[in-house]
Write a protein that holds these residues in place. Structure first.
Motif, PDB file in Angstrom:
ATOM      1  N   GLU A   1       0.829  -1.213   0.000  1.00  0.00           N
ATOM      2  CA  GLU A   1       0.000   0.000   0.000  1.00  0.00           C
ATOM      3  C   GLU A   1       0.861   1.260   0.000  1.00  0.00           C
ATOM      4  O   GLU A   1       0.566   2.238  -0.675  1.00  0.00           O
ATOM      5  CB  GLU A   1      -0.937   0.022   1.239  1.00  0.00           C
ATOM      6  N   GLU A   2       1.961   1.206   0.766  1.00  0.00           N
ATOM      7  CA  GLU A   2       2.867   2.354   0.845  1.00  0.00           C
ATOM      8  C   GLU A   2       3.476   2.668  -0.536  1.00  0.00           C
ATOM      9  O   GLU A   2       3.540   3.825  -0.973  1.00  0.00           O
ATOM     10  CB  GLU A   2       3.966   2.034   1.882  1.00  0.00           C
ATOM     11  N   LEU A   3       3.893   1.593  -1.228  1.00  0.00           N
ATOM     12  CA  LEU A   3       4.459   1.777  -2.576  1.00  0.00           C
ATOM     13  C   LEU A   3       3.428   2.427  -3.503  1.00  0.00           C
ATOM     14  O   LEU A   3       3.751   3.325  -4.275  1.00  0.00           O
ATOM     15  CB  LEU A   3       4.922   0.430  -3.165  1.00  0.00           C
ATOM     16  N   ARG A   4       2.207   1.970  -3.399  1.00  0.00           N
ATOM     17  CA  ARG A   4       1.162   2.539  -4.251  1.00  0.00           C
ATOM     18  C   ARG A   4       0.914   4.021  -3.934  1.00  0.00           C
ATOM     19  O   ARG A   4       0.694   4.828  -4.836  1.00  0.00           O
ATOM     20  CB  ARG A   4      -0.127   1.748  -4.104  1.00  0.00           C
ATOM     21  N   ARG A   5       0.984   4.347  -2.642  1.00  0.00           N
ATOM     22  CA  ARG A   5       0.807   5.753  -2.253  1.00  0.00           C
ATOM     23  C   ARG A   5       1.931   6.613  -2.853  1.00  0.00           C
ATOM     24  O   ARG A   5       1.709   7.696  -3.368  1.00  0.00           O
ATOM     25  CB  ARG A   5       0.806   5.881  -0.728  1.00  0.00           C
ATOM     26  N   GLN A   6       3.157   6.038  -2.800  1.00  0.00           N
ATOM     27  CA  GLN A   6       4.297   6.782  -3.366  1.00  0.00           C
ATOM     28  C   GLN A   6       4.105   6.972  -4.878  1.00  0.00           C
ATOM     29  O   GLN A   6       4.409   8.023  -5.422  1.00  0.00           O
ATOM     30  CB  GLN A   6       5.601   6.021  -3.102  1.00  0.00           C
ATOM     31  N   LEU A   7       3.594   5.878  -5.495  1.00  0.00           N
ATOM     32  CA  LEU A   7       3.356   5.987  -6.953  1.00  0.00           C
ATOM     33  C   LEU A   7       2.349   7.083  -7.262  1.00  0.00           C
ATOM     34  O   LEU A   7       2.528   7.857  -8.208  1.00  0.00           O
ATOM     35  CB  LEU A   7       2.818   4.662  -7.509  1.00  0.00           C
ATOM     36  N   ASP A   8       1.291   7.147  -6.455  1.00  0.00           N
ATOM     37  CA  ASP A   8       0.288   8.198  -6.660  1.00  0.00           C
ATOM     38  C   ASP A   8       0.940   9.578  -6.598  1.00  0.00           C
ATOM     39  O   ASP A   8       0.659  10.455  -7.416  1.00  0.00           O
ATOM     40  CB  ASP A   8      -0.813   8.123  -5.598  1.00  0.00           C
ATOM     41  N   ALA A   9       1.826   9.736  -5.633  1.00  0.00           N
ATOM     42  CA  ALA A   9       2.485  11.041  -5.472  1.00  0.00           C
ATOM     43  C   ALA A   9       3.394  11.330  -6.665  1.00  0.00           C
ATOM     44  O   ALA A   9       3.414  12.451  -7.189  1.00  0.00           O
ATOM     45  CB  ALA A   9       3.286  11.056  -4.168  1.00  0.00           C
ATOM     46  N   VAL A  10       4.123  10.293  -7.106  1.00  0.00           N
ATOM     47  CA  VAL A  10       5.017  10.483  -8.271  1.00  0.00           C
ATOM     48  C   VAL A  10       4.182  10.837  -9.510  1.00  0.00           C
ATOM     49  O   VAL A  10       4.554  11.704 -10.299  1.00  0.00           O
ATOM     50  CB  VAL A  10       5.887   9.224  -8.512  1.00  0.00           C
ATOM     51  N   ASN A  11       3.043  10.151  -9.657  1.00  0.00           N
ATOM     52  CA  ASN A  11       2.171  10.460 -10.805  1.00  0.00           C
ATOM     53  C   ASN A  11       1.811  11.941 -10.828  1.00  0.00           C
ATOM     54  O   ASN A  11       1.810  12.589 -11.870  1.00  0.00           O
ATOM     55  CB  ASN A  11       0.880   9.637 -10.751  1.00  0.00           C
ATOM     56  N   LEU A  12       1.481  12.467  -9.632  1.00  0.00           N
ATOM     57  CA  LEU A  12       1.103  13.889  -9.583  1.00  0.00           C
ATOM     58  C   LEU A  12       2.296  14.780  -9.922  1.00  0.00           C
ATOM     59  O   LEU A  12       2.143  15.824 -10.563  1.00  0.00           O
ATOM     60  CB  LEU A  12       0.538  14.237  -8.198  1.00  0.00           C
TER      61      LEU A  12
END
Ligand SMILES: O=C(O)C(=O)C[C@]1(C(=O)O)C=C[C@@H](O)C=C1
Length: 363
Positions: free
Chosen positions: A7-18
């Motif tokens: 879940e943490e990795l996915r959250r980081q990905l969301d932030a990188v996407n932005l």
């Protein structure tokens, strides 16, 4: 891997996407600004050399894990989308058909040019030479039902030793002749400073081929309330002609008539090569009326009838036909001007072929 880590990795990905989104849009803003500068200069938007330089730069800097080919592919996609963004800007041009679906109709006296009205015929000599010459031509043309009289007063000639035109005296003769015969008139202006003065004499101001990208002249033409006849430059693309018209429209004058007058190619059989495809393309891309100058495009009289027919067949809203009472002694373009009898013959041929319905009445 724990569920929390996933879940943490996915959250980081969301932030990188932005972050990517923000950077992409920052890039897009730069691209838009470059696009505007390019269109101002009439430069081609697609620049493969620049794209290669940028690809080399990012591939050199790439430390993985994406392989270079993938990086190339991704950036190529970005360039493609950027080009699309620059194209979008074109859609919002004032003169674009996308901006206005209905045809612009330019009214000159009682003549309506464009919008499916009968083809407008513009006749008269290359240059205004004398009062007698203009009277002879205007008397004949008005008798044939022609409303718009042309005649050059400021002549941008290839050689400085050729007849340069009568200047303001030529405008005065043209204007008085037109009035005397119940006609309106059009003539070319070459200096921005002369536009306001020309409004006193002319019903239509022409911007000639050699001045199509005289941006100061275009801006001045845009700030007056006279219809403008804008001729395509001898080496100008259709897109450049449209941007030149946009310069005029952007200043508030939407009474613009585009003119295809032949472009420079390697072909020597005609003075210029009539780009017949430009007519339907211009009418598709823009809502402005389009006329064809059959005299300058061909430079010869013997093919004027088929060329005039072709122009009208592809949708031209009018024709410019150079006409002189004594072409053999004309001070400019002696070879291509029709004499008065030849003008009437051409008119009759066009009438009989059905291309001039309602335009002019037979005498
Ligand atoms: O640099 C330019 O000339 C641009 O127009 C920008 C850009 C780009 O996206 O980087 C867009 C299209 C060109 O083909 C090349 C580069």
């Amino acid at each position: 891997m724990s569920k929390e880590r996933f879940e943490e990795l996915r959250r980081q990905l969301d932030a990188v996407n932005l972050e990517i989104l923000e950077v992409l849009n920052r890039r897009a803003e730069l691209v838009q600004e470059i696009g505007q500068m390019k269109s101002g200069k009439g430069t081609e938007r697609f620049d493969p050399i620049r794209e290669k330089e940028m690809l080399d730069l990012v591939v050199d800097a790439n430390e993985g894990p994406f392989p270079s080919d993938t990086i190339r592919h991704l950036f190529k996609q970005i360039f493609q989308a950027s080009l699309g963004l620059q194209e979008e800007e074109k859609k919002s041009l004032l003169i674009s058909r996308k901006n206005q679906a209905t045809d612009t109709v330019v009214q000159v006296g009682k003549l309506l040019i464009g919008g499916g009205n009968a083809p407008a015929l513009i006749g008269g000599p290359c240059s205004v030479e004398t009062v007698n010459q203009m009277n002879a031509v205007a008397s004949h043309l008005s008798g044939e039902g022609i409303h718009l009289l042309r005649g050059g007063a400021y002549k941008p000639r290839t050689s400085p030793y050729d007849f340069q035109g009568l200047g303001v005296e030529g405008l005065r003769i043209l204007s008085e002749t037109a009035k005397r015969h119940g006609m309106t008139c059009v003539s070319e202006i070459v200096r921005p400073d002369d536009v306001a003065m020309a409004c006193e004499y002319l019903d239509v101001i022409q911007i000639g081929a050699r001045n199509m990208q005289n941006f100061e002249l275009l801006k001045e033409a845009g700030s007056v309330k006279k219809p403008i006849l804008l001729k395509r430059g001898l080496s100008a693309t259709i897109e450049e002609l449209l941007y030149a018209a946009e310069y005029i429209a952007a200043r508030g004058n939407n009474q613009i008539i585009l003119c295809e007058r032949g472009i420079r190619t390697y072909e020597k059989a005609t003075r210029n090569t009539l780009d017949i495809s430009a007519v339907p393309i211009l009418k598709q891309e823009s809502h402005l009326p389009v006329v064809v100058d059959v005299s300058h495009s061909t430079g010869r009289k013997d093919i004027m009838f088929p060329i005039a027919k072709a122009a009208l067949a592809v949708g031209a809203d009018g024709l410019i036909i150079e006409t002189h009472n004594e072409p053999a002694v004309a001070l400019s373009d002696a070879k291509q001007q029709l004499d008065l009898h030849q003008f009437s013959t051409l008119l009759n041929q066009l009438r009989e072929s059905g291309y001039l319905k309602d335009t002019v009445k037979a005498k």
